[in-house]
Design an enzyme around this catalytic site. Structure first.
Site, PDB file in Angstrom:
ATOM      1  N   LYS A  44       2.478   3.259   7.782  1.00  0.00           N
ATOM      2  CA  LYS A  44       1.272   3.065   6.956  1.00  0.00           C
ATOM      3  C   LYS A  44       1.120   4.245   6.009  1.00  0.00           C
ATOM      4  CE  LYS A  44      -2.859   2.099   5.412  1.00  0.00           C
ATOM      5  NZ  LYS A  44      -3.023   0.999   4.432  1.00  0.00           N
ATOM      6  N   CYS A 134      -2.263   2.275  -4.525  1.00  0.00           N
ATOM      7  CA  CYS A 134      -3.304   1.749  -3.647  1.00  0.00           C
ATOM      8  C   CYS A 134      -4.491   1.332  -4.509  1.00  0.00           C
ATOM      9  CB  CYS A 134      -3.757   2.796  -2.628  1.00  0.00           C
ATOM     10  SG  CYS A 134      -5.085   2.146  -1.570  1.00  0.00           S
TER      11      CYS A 134
HETATM   12  O1  LIG Z   1      -6.362  -0.646   1.285  1.00  0.00           O
HETATM   13  C1  LIG Z   1      -5.262  -0.123   1.626  1.00  0.00           C
HETATM   14  O2  LIG Z   1      -5.126   0.685   2.562  1.00  0.00           O
HETATM   15  C2  LIG Z   1      -4.095  -0.549   0.805  1.00  0.00           C
HETATM   16  N1  LIG Z   1      -4.023  -1.875   0.516  1.00  0.00           N
HETATM   17  C3  LIG Z   1      -3.044  -2.388  -0.314  1.00  0.00           C
HETATM   18  O3  LIG Z   1      -2.981  -3.598  -0.569  1.00  0.00           O
HETATM   19  N2  LIG Z   1      -2.124  -1.540  -0.843  1.00  0.00           N
HETATM   20  C4  LIG Z   1      -2.145  -0.203  -0.582  1.00  0.00           C
HETATM   21  O4  LIG Z   1      -1.273   0.540  -1.093  1.00  0.00           O
HETATM   22  C5  LIG Z   1      -3.166   0.308   0.285  1.00  0.00           C
HETATM   23  I1  LIG Z   1      -3.185   2.338   0.715  1.00  0.00           I
END
Ligand SMILES: O=C(O)c1[nH]c(=O)[nH]c(=O)c1I
Length: 315
Positions: A44, A134
């Site tokens: 993650k 993100c």
């Molecule tokens: O909301 C998130 O944690 C997230 N959700 C996404 O769809 N892509 C990302 O790179 C991330 I960092």
């Protein structure tokens, strides 16, 4: 017939892995991936410190995919570093490679984490995927949509990180943007791979019975994944495959079966990440898609991925 491939000089039994963020936040999830049929896995995206993330509900299945506004919840850099260094080797029964995703809230934070990660990469224990896309941290625009910002991040990380690394890109929707983003990436030889795409940012899915949004954060706005994004994912894979000849492409977006995986590889992907479908189906999705891809290749008379990798024909 073999689905084996070599990527950055590392051997992969098959091209499949999870998309960063999906089923890779906790030790149990990572170990479940480690012991699945995937060819590799990725952690993650992490920040330096533990992060709670956005209020729930923050993920939802949708008719043709998913919407999420997780808000970068993660156990913090040290947890994933220690997992990759100490725990993973003991559970990695098939000796598969592991990717490490970093998504700091500032250039300094990402650079500092990259610097701390570097020794593990030089030992061949991890491959860095720097997340520039993100879409769900309130107040934090996507780095990948600001070319000067992206250039600054890559310059800073390249100056402290001595190994080849990759970047997780947002989707682009205009040739001018494919061109300008590729121009930035091509300034950095250390950027050895490009992962296209992250979720399509800030979509809105509505439930007509309740007349409500499906997720709580950001008034229901979130990253869209799954079948909705397949054509955009394939376009970005092919756009960067043709614009960054010295780099590898990892395809992500809309892979629900062997067919979409085949399309990604045809478009130029060397590895293929699975997100929404993994979230919905579980790690059995790797066994199913591996079998479907083998069947498709057999039908077409292909015996290796290189028989059709990047060989998309235009009319
Ligand atoms: O909301 C998130 O944690 C997230 N959700 C996404 O769809 N892509 C990302 O790179 C991330 I960092």
């Amino acid at each position: 017939m073999s689905l084996a491939t070599t990527f950055l000089g590392v051997n992969f039994a098959n091209p499949f892995m999870n998309a960063a963020g999906v089923m890779c936040q906790t030790e149990n999830e990572l170990t479940s991936l480690a012991q699945s049929s995937s060819g590799s896995l990725i952690t993650k995206s992490c920040t330096s410190a533990f992060r709670e993330g956005n209020p729930e509900p923050r993920y939802s299945k949708a008719p043709l995919g998913s919407i999420n506004s997780m808000g970068l919840p993660n156990l913090g850099f040290d947890f994933y570093f220690n997992y990759a260094k100490n725990t993973f080797p003991s559970v990695n029964v098939s000796n598969k490679p592991i990717f490490f995703s970093i998504s700091g809230l500032s250039l300094e934070e990402s650079t500092s984490m990259a610097q701390s990660l570097c020794p593990l990469a030089t030992e061949g224990q991890v491959i860095l995927e720097l997340n520039l896309s993100c879409p769900n941290v309130p107040g934090k625009p996507q780095i990948g949509y600001d070319m000067e910002d992206m250039d600054r991040y890559l310059n800073a990380v390249s100056s402290v990180y001595s190994m080849p690394f990759g970047v997780k890109m947002p989707p682009y929707f205009d040739f001018a943007h494919f061109d300008s983003a590729a121009a930035v990436l091509n300034k950095y030889d250390k950027v050895a791979f490009v992962t296209c795409i992250n979720s399509v940012g800030n979509g809105l899915v509505i439930d007509i019975d309740s007349e409500q949004t499906l997720i709580r954060p950001k008034a229901g706005f979130g990253g869209i994944g799954g079948s909705y994004v397949l054509p955009t994912a394939l376009a970005n894979v092919n756009a960067f495959y043709t614009r960054c000849p010295g780099k590898k492409i990892i395809g992500c977006g809309g892979v629900t079966s062997g067919s979409e995986a085949f399309m990604h590889i045809l478009a130029g992907a060397s590895l293929v990440q699975i997100g929404t479908q993994l979230q919905e189906e579980g790690v059995g999705v790797f066994d199913r898609i591996l079998s479907e891809l083998r069947t498709l290749m057999e039908k077409k008379g292909y015996t290796t991925l290189s028989d059709f990798h990047g060989k998309l024909k235009t009319l």
